[in-house]
Design an enzyme around this catalytic site. Structure first.
Site, PDB file in Angstrom:
ATOM      1  N   MET A 105       0.839  -1.183   0.000  1.00 33.26           N
ATOM      2  CA  MET A 105       0.000   0.000   0.000  1.00 33.26           C
ATOM      3  C   MET A 105       0.881   1.242   0.000  1.00 33.26           C
ATOM      4  O   MET A 105       1.944   1.255   0.595  1.00 33.26           O
ATOM      5  CB  MET A 105      -0.929   0.005   1.203  1.00 33.26           C
ATOM      6  CG  MET A 105      -0.252  -0.007   2.571  1.00 33.26           C
ATOM      7  SD  MET A 105      -1.385  -0.316   3.914  1.00 33.26           S
ATOM      8  CE  MET A 105      -2.566   1.008   3.681  1.00 33.26           C
ATOM      9  N   CYS A 106       0.474   2.258  -0.729  1.00 31.38           N
ATOM     10  CA  CYS A 106       1.176   3.524  -0.871  1.00 31.38           C
ATOM     11  C   CYS A 106       2.422   3.368  -1.746  1.00 31.38           C
ATOM     12  O   CYS A 106       2.958   2.265  -1.919  1.00 31.38           O
ATOM     13  CB  CYS A 106       1.564   4.126   0.464  1.00 31.38           C
ATOM     14  SG  CYS A 106       0.210   4.303   1.637  1.00 31.38           S
ATOM     15  N   ARG A 107       2.869   4.459  -2.288  1.00 27.35           N
ATOM     16  CA  ARG A 107       4.109   4.564  -3.052  1.00 27.35           C
ATOM     17  C   ARG A 107       4.766   5.875  -2.637  1.00 27.35           C
ATOM     18  O   ARG A 107       4.096   6.879  -2.411  1.00 27.35           O
ATOM     19  CB  ARG A 107       3.860   4.599  -4.554  1.00 27.35           C
ATOM     20  CG  ARG A 107       3.110   3.423  -5.165  1.00 27.35           C
ATOM     21  CD  ARG A 107       4.010   2.205  -5.395  1.00 27.35           C
ATOM     22  NE  ARG A 107       4.096   1.381  -4.191  1.00 27.35           N
ATOM     23  CZ  ARG A 107       4.838   0.264  -4.104  1.00 27.35           C
ATOM     24  NH1 ARG A 107       5.544  -0.147  -5.150  1.00 27.35           N
ATOM     25  NH2 ARG A 107       4.862  -0.435  -2.988  1.00 27.35           N
TER      26      ARG A 107
END
Length: 246
Positions: free
Chosen positions: A1-3
């Site tokens: 999740m997220c970058r």
């Protein structure tokens, strides 16, 4: 999740790192290539950068998807910096935190991002709450796990810990309290970058011109990109980069 990604290098438009490359962070918000958890990063985004002569960073954050914000496209086209940290946030459950939950978080000269998740949140964080001063807990920007992780790291930094010790100490404590957590942390003060690979992807790119990029995934197909092994601490500035086991 997220970058997320951090860049140190010659002065350049912010968009040269976050928007212009073929697989840049903006594209990763809807089409990441190596994201292991989650599918779309549409619940907020942010970018922080440093202006010459000012050690404290500026930030621009919003609660919605980055592709829907024309002001962001204008900002990264014209604003130039030698150092930045940017992130897009994975789609999550309902929350009233808004842009306050979007990285980068900041204190003093630092910018910080957390790519991952704390298992069992928030109950899993209860044993660690005494490690953070009550005032710092009351000042949390958001009620998400990333904001709490930042509180742990920031307390160590502001007490004088080196960034490597601050990140490594926080990761070890969090992993013990919440096994199975994903704890990819990214930290910069505009002169150095410190990061952890713990449960998700992390890559780096170095090249001529005293430039280093540390990112969740490559933003282009340059063969010089190298993957950081899991459970590794990365420390870099414009002229050197080192890896050590966590």
């Amino acid at each position: 999740m997220c970058r997320h990604l951090a860049v140190l290098g010659p002065c350049a438009p912010l968009g040269a790192s976050v928007a212009d490359p073929p697989y840049a962070l903006v594209r990763q918000s809807w089409a990441p290539r190596r994201q292991r958890h989650g599918t779309v990063n549409a619940d907020g985004f942010g970018i922080g950068w440093y202006a010459d002569g000012d050690p404290r960073p500026a930030r621009y954050r919003r609660a919605g998807p980055v592709w829907a914000d024309p002001s962001f496209a204008d900002l990264v086209r014209v604003v130039r910096s030698r150092a930045l940290l940017a992130a897009v946030r994975d789609a999550t459950g309902p929350s009233g935190d808004g842009e306050a939950a979007a990285a980068p978080f900041t204190a003093d000269r630092w910018l910080f991002s957390h790519n991952g998740a704390l298992t069992g949140w928030p109950e899993s964080a209860e044993p660690l709450a005494p490690l953070v001063p009550p005032g710092a807990l009351l000042r949390l920007e958001a009620r998400c796990d990333a904001a709490f992780v930042w509180a742990l790291v920031a307390h160590r930094l502001l007490a004088g810990a080196a960034p490597e010790r601050a990140l490594a100490g926080a990761v070890v404590a969090l992993a013990e309290a919440a096994p199975g957590s994903r704890l990819n942390l990214l930290l910069t003060d505009g002169a150095s970058v410190t990061a952890t690979a713990w449960g998700d992807t992390l890559w780096y790119l170095t090249g001529p011109g005293e430039r280093v990029v540390v990112a969740s995934e490559p933003y282009d197909d340059d063969p010089r990109w190298a993957e950081v092994p899991d459970r590794t601490l990365l420390s870099a500035d414009r002229t050197r980069l080192s890896l050590s086991s966590l």
